[in-house]
Enzyme design. Structure first.
Site, PDB file in Angstrom:
ATOM      1  N   TYR A  52      -0.095   8.007   3.179  1.00 47.37           N
ATOM      2  CA  TYR A  52       0.777   7.836   1.857  1.00 47.37           C
ATOM      3  C   TYR A  52       1.960   8.815   1.877  1.00 47.37           C
ATOM      4  CZ  TYR A  52      -1.875   3.723   0.050  1.00 47.37           C
ATOM      5  OH  TYR A  52      -2.556   2.693  -0.165  1.00 47.37           O
ATOM      6  N   LYS A  58     -12.518   8.206  10.165  1.00 43.57           N
ATOM      7  CA  LYS A  58     -12.703   7.729  11.394  1.00 43.57           C
ATOM      8  C   LYS A  58     -12.502   9.253  12.409  1.00 43.57           C
ATOM      9  CE  LYS A  58     -12.070   4.153  13.334  1.00 43.57           C
ATOM     10  NZ  LYS A  58     -13.172   3.419  14.148  1.00 43.57           N
ATOM     11  N   ASP A  80     -14.912   2.052   9.192  1.00 37.10           N
ATOM     12  CA  ASP A  80     -14.895   0.572   9.563  1.00 37.10           C
ATOM     13  C   ASP A  80     -16.607   0.232   9.152  1.00 37.10           C
ATOM     14  OD1 ASP A  80     -15.653   2.337  11.611  1.00 37.10           O
ATOM     15  OD2 ASP A  80     -15.310   0.937  13.175  1.00 37.10           O
ATOM     16  N   ASP A 127      -8.114   3.023  -0.321  1.00 36.03           N
ATOM     17  CA  ASP A 127      -7.379   1.835  -0.868  1.00 36.03           C
ATOM     18  C   ASP A 127      -8.263   0.740  -0.429  1.00 36.03           C
ATOM     19  OD1 ASP A 127      -5.075   0.482  -2.155  1.00 36.03           O
ATOM     20  OD2 ASP A 127      -4.235   0.004  -0.083  1.00 36.03           O
ATOM     21  N   ASP A 166     -10.702  -2.146  -2.700  1.00 36.48           N
ATOM     22  CA  ASP A 166     -10.485  -3.617  -3.065  1.00 36.48           C
ATOM     23  C   ASP A 166     -11.850  -4.340  -2.646  1.00 36.48           C
ATOM     24  OD1 ASP A 166      -7.851  -3.062  -3.820  1.00 36.48           O
ATOM     25  OD2 ASP A 166      -7.066  -4.811  -2.886  1.00 36.48           O
TER      26      ASP A 166
HETATM   27  C1  IPM Z   1      -3.848   0.834  -5.579  1.00 34.67           C
HETATM   28  C2  IPM Z   1      -2.578  -0.040  -4.926  1.00 34.67           C
HETATM   29  C3  IPM Z   1      -1.340   0.856  -4.779  1.00 34.67           C
HETATM   30  C4  IPM Z   1      -1.933   1.772  -3.510  1.00 34.67           C
HETATM   31  C5  IPM Z   1       0.016   0.436  -4.482  1.00 34.67           C
HETATM   32  C6  IPM Z   1       0.423  -0.513  -5.587  1.00 34.67           C
HETATM   33  C7  IPM Z   1       0.986   1.622  -4.220  1.00 34.67           C
HETATM   34  O1  IPM Z   1      -2.832  -0.811  -4.052  1.00 34.67           O
HETATM   35  O2  IPM Z   1      -3.582   1.608  -6.312  1.00 34.67           O
HETATM   36  O3  IPM Z   1      -4.732   0.402  -4.829  1.00 34.67           O
HETATM   37  O4  IPM Z   1      -1.691   1.414  -2.446  1.00 34.67           O
HETATM   38  O5  IPM Z   1      -2.360   2.804  -3.790  1.00 34.67           O
HETATM   39 MG    MG Z   2      -4.683  -0.935  -3.668  1.00 39.27          MG
END
Ligand code: IPM
Ligand code: MG
Length: 352
Positions: free
Chosen positions: A138, A189, A222, A246, A250
């Protein structure tokens, strides 16, 4: 001095943050709360997603509660990359030096059937992802897109980690595990990436030096993704880098029933303000309709009371109220119900 700085941001951010604010005012009427522009709305007003004033205010507050930023690739997509709402968020995280992002995935009993996984796999789930937040791909340089002489283009991002960056986030994970089930999985990884190799070595050394009492398992990222949907309850604390964190967060969010349920806390060194944010984005598809689930924001506020504001009793009250509201059947659309954002806020306030 501001106790809590609200940065509602874009999309559904203002809608959900407004409900967290009502909850904050109810549990802690004495709290001093301020609000500022951040993200795309700040870009529209000031030409930058994060002004120096707002960054200074964030660093001076005791806790910052962010809503969401960005327009999902539509609105603000034409802004220069360093002025995009998402760039503002990265600058806020880096500026506040909040390198450890705690993303708890808790399956509330009332929501076990809302998960896309079978109830027996997610019931009682209590997983804590610790995502490195201010380093890695990032932030690494160089990064650019260039035109190639023979036609076509070439894009470069750089994944980079230092010993110190890995150590400080791993330390947070080990310390958390001691107060939980005493197990840390470290995901990288190392089979293909040098940064993964260093990650594994540094975590191994730190473990031997400072945390031999904690169980440590190394896992390839993975495989971690696969295990999260196969048998999520094998995990206690999962520490990983910025990009893998990240993605894995999710996936873990869906175990809990909805992306609209997951809060997060980003912490730096002790005594520094924390940054609290729902992990869901700005959800432009439903923004402005008043149907977004405010619970991730309200639970982020709960984490702020616990980790930055020194009021664990207020945090306990908020958590209990969310659980009671869900037990009473309160459901927004993402959870298969029909409550509006404000009605879900009402349900939590009533449960308080
Ligand atoms: C998160 C989001 C952010 C990230 C984006 C909005 C920049 O997806 O906080 O998970 O990738 O960190
Ligand atoms: Mg995210």
């Amino acid at each position: 001095m501001t106790d809590l700085l609200l940065l509602p941001g874009d999309g559904i951010g203002p809608e959900v943050t407004a409900q967290a604010r009502r909850v904050a005012e109810a549990v802690a009427p004495d709290l001093s709360i301020a609000e500022a522009l951040f993200g795309g709305c700040s870009f529209d007003a000031h030409g930058t997603p994060l002004t120096d004033e707002v960054l200074a205010a964030a660093k001076a507050a005791r806790a910052v509660l962010m809503g969401a930023v960005g327009g999902g690739g539509g609105q603000w997509a034409g802004a220069p990359r360093d002025k995009r709402p998402e760039a503002g968020l990265l600058n806020l995280r880096a500026g506040m030096e909040v390198y450890a992002n705690l993303r708890p995935a808790l399956c509330f009993p009332a929501l076990a059937d809302a998960s896309t996984l079978k109830r027996h796999l997610v019931e009682g789930l209590d997983l804590m992802i610790v995502r490195e937040l201010t380093g890695g791909i990032y932030f690494g340089s160089p990064r650019f897109i260039e035109d190639l002489p023979g036609g076509g283009r070439r894009a470069v991002d750089t994944q980079v980690y230092t010993t110190a960056e890995i150590e400080r986030v791993a330390r947070v994970a080990f310390q958390l595990a001691r107060g939980r089930r005493n197990l840390v999985h470290s995901a990288e990884k190392s089979n293909v990436m040098d940064s993964g190799l260093l990650w594994r070595q540094v975590v191994t050394d730190l473990h031997a030096r400072e945390f031999p009492d904690v169980r440590l398992e190394h896992i390839l990222a993975d495989n971690a993704a696969m295990q999260i949907v196969r048998d999520p309850r094998q995990f206690d604390v999962l520490v990983t880098d910025n990009l893998f964190g990240d993605i894995l967060a999710d996936a873990a969010a869906m175990l809990t029933g909805s992306l609209g349920m997951l809060p997060s806390a980003a912490l730096g060194d002790a005594g520094r303000p924390g940054l609290y944010e729902p992990i869901h984005g700005s959800a432009p598809d439903i923004a402005g309709q008043g149907v977004a689930n405010p619970l991730a924001s309200i639970l982020s506020l709960e984490m702020a009371f616990r980790w930055s504001l020194g009021r664990p009793e207020a945090a306990d009250r908020i958590l209990a109220a969310v659980i009671r509201a869900l037990d009473n059947g309160a459901r927004t659309r993402d959870l298969g119900g029909a409550l509006t954002t404000v009605q879900m806020g009402d349900a939590v306030l009533a449960a308080l």
